[in-house]
Design a protein around this motif. Structure first.
Motif, PDB file in Angstrom:
ATOM      1  N   TYR A  66       9.092  11.071   7.431  1.00 10.93           N
ATOM      2  CA  TYR A  66       8.410   9.804   7.694  1.00 10.93           C
ATOM      3  C   TYR A  66       9.430   8.724   8.006  1.00 10.93           C
ATOM      4  O   TYR A  66      10.514   8.685   7.417  1.00 10.93           O
ATOM      5  CB  TYR A  66       7.530   9.378   6.518  1.00 10.93           C
ATOM      6  CG  TYR A  66       6.307   8.631   7.009  1.00 10.93           C
ATOM      7  CD1 TYR A  66       5.148   9.308   7.369  1.00 10.93           C
ATOM      8  CD2 TYR A  66       6.344   7.249   7.170  1.00 10.93           C
ATOM      9  CE1 TYR A  66       4.046   8.633   7.874  1.00 10.93           C
ATOM     10  CE2 TYR A  66       5.239   6.570   7.661  1.00 10.93           C
ATOM     11  CZ  TYR A  66       4.099   7.249   8.007  1.00 10.93           C
ATOM     12  OH  TYR A  66       3.027   6.584   8.516  1.00 10.93           O
ATOM     13  N   ALA A  68      10.186   4.419   9.288  1.00  6.27           N
ATOM     14  CA  ALA A  68       9.720   3.033   9.326  1.00  6.27           C
ATOM     15  C   ALA A  68      10.714   2.206  10.118  1.00  6.27           C
ATOM     16  O   ALA A  68      11.931   2.457  10.076  1.00  6.27           O
ATOM     17  CB  ALA A  68       9.568   2.466   7.917  1.00  6.27           C
ATOM     18  N   TYR A 115       6.503   8.679   2.384  1.00  6.20           N
ATOM     19  CA  TYR A 115       6.080   7.473   3.108  1.00  6.20           C
ATOM     20  C   TYR A 115       7.038   6.351   2.741  1.00  6.20           C
ATOM     21  O   TYR A 115       7.573   6.320   1.622  1.00  6.20           O
ATOM     22  CB  TYR A 115       4.646   7.083   2.708  1.00  6.20           C
ATOM     23  CG  TYR A 115       3.925   6.215   3.714  1.00  6.20           C
ATOM     24  CD1 TYR A 115       3.029   6.774   4.617  1.00  6.20           C
ATOM     25  CD2 TYR A 115       4.140   4.840   3.765  1.00  6.20           C
ATOM     26  CE1 TYR A 115       2.358   5.983   5.545  1.00  6.20           C
ATOM     27  CE2 TYR A 115       3.476   4.051   4.682  1.00  6.20           C
ATOM     28  CZ  TYR A 115       2.585   4.630   5.580  1.00  6.20           C
ATOM     29  OH  TYR A 115       1.936   3.844   6.503  1.00  6.20           O
ATOM     30  N   THR A 117       7.900   1.891   3.854  1.00  8.20           N
ATOM     31  CA  THR A 117       7.591   0.703   4.641  1.00  8.20           C
ATOM     32  C   THR A 117       8.721  -0.296   4.481  1.00  8.20           C
ATOM     33  O   THR A 117       9.436  -0.277   3.483  1.00  8.20           O
ATOM     34  CB  THR A 117       6.236   0.098   4.201  1.00  8.20           C
ATOM     35  OG1 THR A 117       5.858  -0.934   5.110  1.00  8.20           O
ATOM     36  CG2 THR A 117       6.310  -0.484   2.801  1.00  8.20           C
ATOM     37  N   ASP A 119      10.171  -4.516   5.240  1.00  8.80           N
ATOM     38  CA  ASP A 119      10.041  -5.880   5.725  1.00  8.80           C
ATOM     39  C   ASP A 119      11.453  -6.459   5.852  1.00  8.80           C
ATOM     40  O   ASP A 119      12.436  -5.714   5.920  1.00  8.80           O
ATOM     41  CB  ASP A 119       9.123  -6.722   4.830  1.00  8.80           C
ATOM     42  CG  ASP A 119       9.722  -7.049   3.466  1.00  8.80           C
ATOM     43  OD1 ASP A 119      10.825  -6.544   3.146  1.00  8.80           O
ATOM     44  OD2 ASP A 119       9.094  -7.823   2.718  1.00  8.80           O
ATOM     45  N   VAL A 123      13.019  -2.124   1.596  1.00 11.85           N
ATOM     46  CA  VAL A 123      12.384  -0.875   2.011  1.00 11.85           C
ATOM     47  C   VAL A 123      11.762  -0.276   0.757  1.00 11.85           C
ATOM     48  O   VAL A 123      12.445  -0.126  -0.266  1.00 11.85           O
ATOM     49  CB  VAL A 123      13.397   0.108   2.630  1.00 11.85           C
ATOM     50  CG1 VAL A 123      12.754   1.473   2.857  1.00 11.85           C
ATOM     51  CG2 VAL A 123      13.949  -0.439   3.939  1.00 11.85           C
ATOM     52  N   GLN A 173       2.065   0.356   1.349  1.00 14.45           N
ATOM     53  CA  GLN A 173       2.022  -0.527   2.505  1.00 14.45           C
ATOM     54  C   GLN A 173       1.674  -1.944   2.077  1.00 14.45           C
ATOM     55  O   GLN A 173       0.937  -2.154   1.106  1.00 14.45           O
ATOM     56  CB  GLN A 173       1.037  -0.039   3.552  1.00 14.45           C
ATOM     57  CG  GLN A 173      -0.412  -0.105   3.160  1.00 14.45           C
ATOM     58  CD  GLN A 173      -1.332   0.082   4.365  1.00 14.45           C
ATOM     59  OE1 GLN A 173      -1.185  -0.576   5.380  1.00 14.45           O
ATOM     60  NE2 GLN A 173      -2.266   1.004   4.236  1.00 14.45           N
ATOM     61  N   LYS A 178       0.813 -10.092   3.304  1.00 14.63           N
ATOM     62  CA  LYS A 178       2.165  -9.847   2.791  1.00 14.63           C
ATOM     63  C   LYS A 178       2.357 -10.302   1.344  1.00 14.63           C
ATOM     64  O   LYS A 178       3.494 -10.368   0.857  1.00 14.63           O
ATOM     65  CB  LYS A 178       3.228 -10.528   3.667  1.00 14.63           C
ATOM     66  CG  LYS A 178       3.136 -10.194   5.148  1.00 14.63           C
ATOM     67  CD  LYS A 178       3.310  -8.730   5.425  1.00 14.63           C
ATOM     68  CE  LYS A 178       3.256  -8.437   6.925  1.00 14.63           C
ATOM     69  NZ  LYS A 178       3.318  -6.987   7.212  1.00 14.63           N
ATOM     70  N   LEU A 181       1.234  -5.243  -2.330  1.00 10.41           N
ATOM     71  CA  LEU A 181       1.559  -3.904  -1.856  1.00 10.41           C
ATOM     72  C   LEU A 181       0.486  -2.948  -2.353  1.00 10.41           C
ATOM     73  O   LEU A 181       0.181  -2.915  -3.556  1.00 10.41           O
ATOM     74  CB  LEU A 181       2.926  -3.457  -2.370  1.00 10.41           C
ATOM     75  CG  LEU A 181       3.363  -2.076  -1.862  1.00 10.41           C
ATOM     76  CD1 LEU A 181       4.137  -2.227  -0.550  1.00 10.41           C
ATOM     77  CD2 LEU A 181       4.216  -1.345  -2.894  1.00 10.41           C
ATOM     78  N   HIS A 221      -4.364   7.971   2.549  1.00 14.30           N
ATOM     79  CA  HIS A 221      -3.890   6.898   3.424  1.00 14.30           C
ATOM     80  C   HIS A 221      -4.939   5.800   3.548  1.00 14.30           C
ATOM     81  O   HIS A 221      -6.143   6.071   3.498  1.00 14.30           O
ATOM     82  CB  HIS A 221      -3.551   7.430   4.811  1.00 14.30           C
ATOM     83  CG  HIS A 221      -2.196   8.035   4.900  1.00 14.30           C
ATOM     84  ND1 HIS A 221      -1.534   8.216   6.097  1.00 14.30           N
ATOM     85  CD2 HIS A 221      -1.356   8.493   3.949  1.00 14.30           C
ATOM     86  CE1 HIS A 221      -0.354   8.767   5.868  1.00 14.30           C
ATOM     87  NE2 HIS A 221      -0.234   8.954   4.570  1.00 14.30           N
ATOM     88  N   THR A 223      -5.789   1.986   5.790  1.00 12.53           N
ATOM     89  CA  THR A 223      -5.437   1.129   6.919  1.00 12.53           C
ATOM     90  C   THR A 223      -6.278  -0.130   6.870  1.00 12.53           C
ATOM     91  O   THR A 223      -7.396  -0.126   6.335  1.00 12.53           O
ATOM     92  CB  THR A 223      -5.653   1.868   8.259  1.00 12.53           C
ATOM     93  OG1 THR A 223      -5.119   1.084   9.321  1.00 12.53           O
ATOM     94  CG2 THR A 223      -7.125   2.126   8.529  1.00 12.53           C
ATOM     95  N   CYS A 365       5.505  12.363  11.791  1.00 13.54           N
ATOM     96  CA  CYS A 365       5.367  10.914  11.908  1.00 13.54           C
ATOM     97  C   CYS A 365       5.601  10.485  13.347  1.00 13.54           C
ATOM     98  O   CYS A 365       6.603  10.868  13.957  1.00 13.54           O
ATOM     99  CB  CYS A 365       6.355  10.206  10.989  1.00 13.54           C
ATOM    100  SG  CYS A 365       6.306   8.413  11.061  1.00 13.54           S
TER     101      CYS A 365
END
Length: 372
Positions: A66, A68, A115, A117, A119, A123, A173, A178, A181, A221, A223, A365
């Motif tokens: 995976y 990012a 997984y 993510t 910003d 990480v 995620q 923001k 999490l 997962h 979204t 991924c």
């Protein structure tokens, strides 16, 4: 006024070039332990035609399953899913030639990360077998610091035969605002919502609330809709989707809907879920004996209505993604070692086979990035 008029042709050319951009980088994370993959692959993807061309292969990377991107797309982060010795790696990313240059690596602080993510500051990694999530700092050069925080989950759920004998963190995620999490724990049937404190020195993540999923469902997962008002969670073991409204770190259940055809009795093994950029359609993949992609329309209320279900045209549709133009949907088949490219009707949401394929070992991924 003369200066403004003289600048108009330049502005029009720049806007035209931006509107006509068709070439993007497609990064593919894989399992190298199959003997069919050499690492991380970068392809050029043409959004006008759906054609692809190999640009670069980053070799000597163990199971980069995976990936990012950093927000500025200058760096790529990869898990190294190798049991108890698992790690997370940082790379410089050259958009022009698609090459990744290794920077550094840190222990993932848990077995089998699946997984991650990123910003501007951190990480965050989900460790599947380890049942933990770990927060790593991002240095100015893109390198990873040692873990700033590790949170260990310790629960279990009702079905040890379906990998619920212990905690299994499957996804982390950020919420669209923001501020929080989201962390899905398949082993515990829990969705954790952590408050995100990026300026904190120790308590970067602190627990806000927990959503308990149906026992034995295996939340995998999640979204969000593009407007940030709704969230959709797919459950691995039964393939169902739960729709939520979202506000200020709280998920409120709206609906549960199935993804398999009536009378289906095989294994489902749901994998991935995404919403189209216009917020009109939701797509979800099932593996196991199903190997399908399901399509749903999204009402203004956030609820779903079934549209269609198609064969994924391969085995083990793990991760999938919609290209930047919205005209193609790409599915990575872990078990049949191929990425299948579907045409996507932006009006109806329908998927049809484009006939185009990417032959690559154990793709897991798929990640689009800026092109040349």
């Amino acid at each position: 006024m003369y200066k403004i008029l003289s600048l108009l042709p330049v502005l029009l050319v720049c806007l035209g070039a931006q509107a006509q951009q068709t070439d993007y980088n497609l990064l593919i994370g894989t399992y190298t332990n199959t003997g069919k993959s050499e690492g991380i692959y970068t392809y050029n993807f043409n959004t006008a035609t759906g054609d692809t061309q190999l640009k670069s292969v980053t070799k000597n990377v163990n199971n980069p399953s995976y990936l990012a991107l950093s927000p500025d797309q200058q760096f790529v982060y990869s898990v190294n899913e190798t049991g108890k010795e698992s790690a997370v790696s940082a790379f410089n990313f050259n958009a022009a030639n698609g090459e990744l240059k290794f920077i550094n690596q840190q222990n993932s602080q848990g077995a089998d990360p699946c997984y991650l993510t990123a910003d501007d500051k951190y990480v965050i990694v989900a460790n599947y077998s380890g049942g933990s999530l770990a927060v790593f700092g991002r240095n100015d050069d893109g390198s990873l610091s040692e873990a700033k925080q590790v949170i260990q989950h310790t629960g279990k759920s009702i079905d040890p035969k379906k990998r619920q004998e212990s905690a299994h963190v499957h996804m982390v995620q950020f919420t669209p605002d923001k501020k929080f999490l989201i962390c899905n724990d398949l082993g515990e049937d829990m969705v954790y919502i952590y408050k995100y404190n990026p300026l904190a020195k120790r308590q970067i993540l602190s627990l806000k609330t927990v959503y308990k999923a149906p026992a034995g469902s295996g939340p995998r997962h999640l979204t969000f809709s593009p407007n940030g008002r709704f969230a959709y969670l797919t459950h691995e073991f039964n393939g169902s989707i739960t729709a939520f409204s979202y506000t200020n770190g709280t998920l409120n259940r709206l609906q549960a809907i199935g993804t398999t055809e009536k009378g289906f009795t095989g294994s489902v093994d749901a994998a991935d879920i995404h919403v189209s950029a216009d917020g009109k359609f939701l797509y979800q993949s099932n593996r196991g004996d199903a190997n399908t992609i399901s399509v749903f329309s999204i009402f203004p209320t956030g609820k779903l209505a079934f549209v269609s279900r198609v064969s994924s045209l391969g085995k083990g549709p793990r991760n999938f993604t919609i290209d930047p133009s919205g005209r193609f949907l790409l599915v990575g088949h872990q078990n049949s070692h191929q990425v299948v490219i579907f045409n996507r009707n932006t009006t109806t949401g329908a998927l049809t086979d484009s006939g185009k394929r990417i032959e690559v070992g154990a793709p897991v991924c798929l990640l689009f990035a800026k092109g040349n």
